[in-house]
Motif scaffolding. Structure first.
Motif, PDB file in Angstrom:
ATOM      1  N   MET A  38       0.700  -1.146   0.007  1.00 32.61           N
ATOM      2  CA  MET A  38      -0.122  -0.047   0.098  1.00 32.61           C
ATOM      3  C   MET A  38       0.933   1.112  -0.253  1.00 32.61           C
ATOM      4  O   MET A  38       0.651   2.253  -0.567  1.00 32.61           O
ATOM      5  CB  MET A  38      -0.992  -0.082   1.349  1.00 32.61           C
ATOM      6  CG  MET A  38      -2.042  -1.180   1.418  1.00 32.61           C
ATOM      7  SD  MET A  38      -3.224  -0.873  -0.144  1.00 32.61           S
ATOM      8  CE  MET A  38      -2.674  -2.301  -1.192  1.00 32.61           C
ATOM      9  N   VAL A  39       2.019   1.267   0.800  1.00 30.30           N
ATOM     10  CA  VAL A  39       2.771   2.333   0.856  1.00 30.30           C
ATOM     11  C   VAL A  39       3.473   2.535  -0.555  1.00 30.30           C
ATOM     12  O   VAL A  39       3.779   3.554  -1.030  1.00 30.30           O
ATOM     13  CB  VAL A  39       3.761   2.116   2.111  1.00 30.30           C
ATOM     14  CG1 VAL A  39       4.922   3.264   2.019  1.00 30.30           C
ATOM     15  CG2 VAL A  39       3.171   2.269   3.311  1.00 30.30           C
ATOM     16  N   GLN A 106       0.803  -2.332  15.438  1.00 32.05           N
ATOM     17  CA  GLN A 106      -0.099  -2.305  14.461  1.00 32.05           C
ATOM     18  C   GLN A 106       0.175  -3.027  13.277  1.00 32.05           C
ATOM     19  O   GLN A 106      -0.383  -3.824  12.698  1.00 32.05           O
ATOM     20  CB  GLN A 106      -0.504  -0.913  13.899  1.00 32.05           C
ATOM     21  CG  GLN A 106      -1.120  -0.081  14.886  1.00 32.05           C
ATOM     22  CD  GLN A 106      -0.233   0.720  15.869  1.00 32.05           C
ATOM     23  OE1 GLN A 106       0.967   0.146  16.228  1.00 32.05           O
ATOM     24  NE2 GLN A 106      -0.486   1.822  16.246  1.00 32.05           N
ATOM     25  N   MET A 110      -0.839  -6.802  11.006  1.00 32.81           N
ATOM     26  CA  MET A 110      -1.405  -6.451   9.531  1.00 32.81           C
ATOM     27  C   MET A 110      -0.619  -7.379   8.574  1.00 32.81           C
ATOM     28  O   MET A 110      -1.080  -8.127   7.696  1.00 32.81           O
ATOM     29  CB  MET A 110      -1.423  -5.142   9.036  1.00 32.81           C
ATOM     30  CG  MET A 110      -2.199  -4.199   9.750  1.00 32.81           C
ATOM     31  SD  MET A 110      -1.685  -2.485   9.461  1.00 32.81           S
ATOM     32  CE  MET A 110      -2.723  -2.603   7.833  1.00 32.81           C
TER      33      MET A 110
ATOM     34  N   GLY B  42       0.021   8.687   6.640  1.00 25.34           N
ATOM     35  CA  GLY B  42      -0.464   7.896   5.493  1.00 25.34           C
ATOM     36  C   GLY B  42       0.239   6.767   5.229  1.00 25.34           C
ATOM     37  O   GLY B  42      -0.087   6.182   4.120  1.00 25.34           O
ATOM     38  N   VAL B  43       1.369   6.285   5.988  1.00 24.40           N
ATOM     39  CA  VAL B  43       2.249   5.186   5.405  1.00 24.40           C
ATOM     40  C   VAL B  43       2.406   4.253   6.501  1.00 24.40           C
ATOM     41  O   VAL B  43       3.391   3.277   6.789  1.00 24.40           O
ATOM     42  CB  VAL B  43       3.532   5.569   5.005  1.00 24.40           C
ATOM     43  CG1 VAL B  43       3.314   6.361   3.505  1.00 24.40           C
ATOM     44  CG2 VAL B  43       4.389   6.547   5.921  1.00 24.40           C
ATOM     45  N   GLY B  44       1.415   4.284   7.753  1.00 25.58           N
ATOM     46  CA  GLY B  44       1.464   3.498   8.783  1.00 25.58           C
ATOM     47  C   GLY B  44       2.795   3.391   9.972  1.00 25.58           C
ATOM     48  O   GLY B  44       3.162   2.472  10.549  1.00 25.58           O
ATOM     49  N   ASP B  45       3.343   4.702  10.014  1.00 20.73           N
ATOM     50  CA  ASP B  45       4.421   5.017  10.671  1.00 20.73           C
ATOM     51  C   ASP B  45       3.896   5.612  12.175  1.00 20.73           C
ATOM     52  O   ASP B  45       4.398   5.507  13.363  1.00 20.73           O
ATOM     53  CB  ASP B  45       5.440   6.016  10.067  1.00 20.73           C
ATOM     54  CG  ASP B  45       6.422   4.989   9.405  1.00 20.73           C
ATOM     55  OD1 ASP B  45       6.364   3.843   9.530  1.00 20.73           O
ATOM     56  OD2 ASP B  45       7.013   5.817   8.497  1.00 20.73           O
ATOM     57  N   GLY B  47       0.602   6.345  13.716  1.00 16.86           N
ATOM     58  CA  GLY B  47      -0.441   5.717  14.658  1.00 16.86           C
ATOM     59  C   GLY B  47      -1.590   6.470  14.791  1.00 16.86           C
ATOM     60  O   GLY B  47      -2.740   5.901  15.464  1.00 16.86           O
ATOM     61  N   SER B  59      -3.416   0.060  11.257  1.00 13.14           N
ATOM     62  CA  SER B  59      -3.461   1.438  10.671  1.00 13.14           C
ATOM     63  C   SER B  59      -4.559   1.330   9.658  1.00 13.14           C
ATOM     64  O   SER B  59      -4.262   0.733   8.578  1.00 13.14           O
ATOM     65  CB  SER B  59      -1.938   1.572  10.285  1.00 13.14           C
ATOM     66  OG  SER B  59      -0.873   1.524  11.308  1.00 13.14           O
ATOM     67  N   ILE B  62      -3.477   2.445   5.686  1.00  6.37           N
ATOM     68  CA  ILE B  62      -3.037   1.209   4.843  1.00  6.37           C
ATOM     69  C   ILE B  62      -3.639  -0.036   4.794  1.00  6.37           C
ATOM     70  O   ILE B  62      -3.298  -0.830   4.473  1.00  6.37           O
ATOM     71  CB  ILE B  62      -1.372   1.303   4.948  1.00  6.37           C
ATOM     72  CG1 ILE B  62      -1.041   0.904   6.510  1.00  6.37           C
ATOM     73  CG2 ILE B  62      -0.777   2.450   4.475  1.00  6.37           C
ATOM     74  CD1 ILE B  62       0.466   0.153   6.646  1.00  6.37           C
TER      75      ILE B  62
END
Lengths: 294, 165
Positions: A38-39, A106, A110, B42-45, B47, B59, B62
């Motif tokens: 996704m990133v 998190q 996932m 927006g990139v899961g870093d 939280g 998150s 993503i």
């Protein structure tokens, strides 16, 4: 960050997924946890017109342990599940250690262990210890099933042996030999959540007072996770001593081919390979001694 | 092609038609108007977008909405379900001064909920580890850690009074 447009299918069986993957052609990508994909898609680094999600495939979930056959980790198994599984913690403590160190809570909830390998980052936290433990991967396509050593899996940053129509279905780790021990050591700029600047996995076995089956794997210091085979050879068949561990660690450092990037300089990485390899050898040796009577 | 999905969000069922490229974060905020969940990096870093999916913290920025079809989602709006009585975690955050600008708060509280359900009596180290997937740019981390320790105590004593963790 908005994602670019794509189609999405969530097959319920491996057969359906293989069919979708083959029919999907060039623009088709597999989606597991999505924490890398996704990133990359959001940043425009990877394009895909169709995502085939594999998390809904029941058969790809789960961790199975058999004392004679070893550990099997299904491709849809979360890194969090690997980190917390009682059999992994008991029989594969270094594998659990690496899983627990991967990213943050998190992301571990996932991301999948298989995804961490298939993403093929040189710094993939779970690769070194799995390499050291002699892991294999099972790969399936519509043409059939093959099993390959993790040693032969990584081809370059983001590049693996997987053909476009293949799915990695499970990771297999052999049972620990008698009087053997493994260790995972890492260092990263911020300590907890960030990607390792250097990571090292070690496995060894004691045969009397002689060291056997020494495997040393390094992460984030070459285009792919790598084995330090010359360092291994120095230790194979030798007797344990701190001086030897020091010498072997220095050899591993010589074998590494790090680059300078945002996480660390090449020089620092080379130095840390030596420090972390020594720590990993010491822990693996201590565990092997501990497992002597088991 | 749009996909029809069902979500249970904070106990309410929704049937939605969503494009496959839309994230859970977008659907929560834009379609369901649940703007308590933030979008940070927006990139899961960072939280800030953390929600629980079938009880696991993830998150939402993503996570594809189509990928959580049929799942149970918990967001910060579900913490104080009645809209009146705050959850013990929220009470503790206020009391301990754990909120400055508030942008990280919703995510921090959802990770606190995840942690305290798994581990009702965490050590300080375990709380810090549980929060390692969160950034607070006001850097009020100590108060947040204190608030979660306080919430753990509160939830143990409140439990007899019928407050669900």
């Amino acid at each position: 960050m908005r994602l670019p447009k794509f189609d999405y299918v969530a097959p319920k069986t491996l057969d359906e997924a293989l069919k979708a993957l083959t029919a999907g052609g060039e623009g088709c990508r597999l989606l597991a946890g999505g924490t890398d994909l996704m990133v990359k898609m959001g940043h425009g680094l990877t394009a895909a017109s169709l995502l085939v999600a594999i998390k809904g495939i029941e058969g790809l979930h789960g961790i199975r342990f058999d004392p004679s056959k070893g550990l099997s980790i299904g491709a849809a198994t979360l890194i969090a599940e690997v980190a917390e599984h009682p059999d992994v913690l008991k029989y594969y403590p270094a594998v659990a250690q690496a899983a627990r160190k991967t990213a943050n809570t998190q992301i571990r909830n996932m991301a999948t262990l298989a995804g961490n390998l298939c993403n093929a980052a040189p710094s993939a936290d779970n690769a070194p210890v799995l390499l050291a433990r002699g892991a294999e991967v099972e790969v399936v396509s519509q043409k059939g099933t093959r099993q390959l050593s993790l040693d032969d899996f990584f081809n370059g940053p983001g590049q693996t042996e997987l053909a476009r129509d293949e799915i990695l279905t499970q990771i297999l780790v052999p049972p620990a030999a008698k009087a053997s021990g493994a260790s995972y050591q890492w260092i990263s700029p911020r300590g907890k959540v960030d990607i390792s600047a250097v990571c090292v996995g070690v496995n060894l076995r004691l045969d009397g007072d002689v060291l056997k089956d020494v495997r040393i794997a390094l992460g984030a210091v070459a285009p792919t996770p790598m084995r330090a085979t010359e360092a291994e050879a120095l230790m194979e068949g030798a007797k344990w001593s701190e001086a030897l561990a020091e010498q072997v660690s220095a050899k591993a450092s010589e074998e590494s081919r790090p680059i300078t990037d945002v996480r660390a300089s090449a020089e620092y990485r080379r130095r840390m390979v030596s420090v972390l390899t020594r720590r990993a050898l010491e822990e693996a040796h201590a565990r092997a001694v501990e497992n002597w009577g088991v | 092609m749009k996909h029809q999905i069902r979500l249970n969000v904070n106990g309410d069922d929704y049937e939605l038609l969503v494009d496959p490229w839309r994230t859970l974060n977008e659907v929560l905020r834009e379609d369901l108007n649940l703007t308590g969940t933030k979008l940070g990096c927006g990139v899961g870093d960072c939280g800030a977008c953390t929600v629980l999916v079938d009880g696991k913290s993830v998150s939402s920025c993503i996570t594809l909405a189509v990928a959580v079809d049929g799942k149970k989602i918990e967001t910060v709006e579900g913490l104080a379900a009645s809209g009146e009585k705050l959850h013990p975690i929220q009470e503790s955050f206020i009391e301990k001064g754990a909120i400055q600008c508030g942008f990280c708060t919703a995510g921090m509280e959802m990770s606190a909920l995840y942690l305290l359900r798994k581990n009702p009596s965490p050590t300080e180290e375990e709380i810090r580890e549980g929060l390692s997937g969160h950034l607070c740019r006001c850097t009020g981390y100590n108060q947040i850690v204190e608030a979660i320790a306080d919430a753990a105590d509160r939830m143990k004593t409140d439990r007899g009074k019928g407050v669900k963790p």
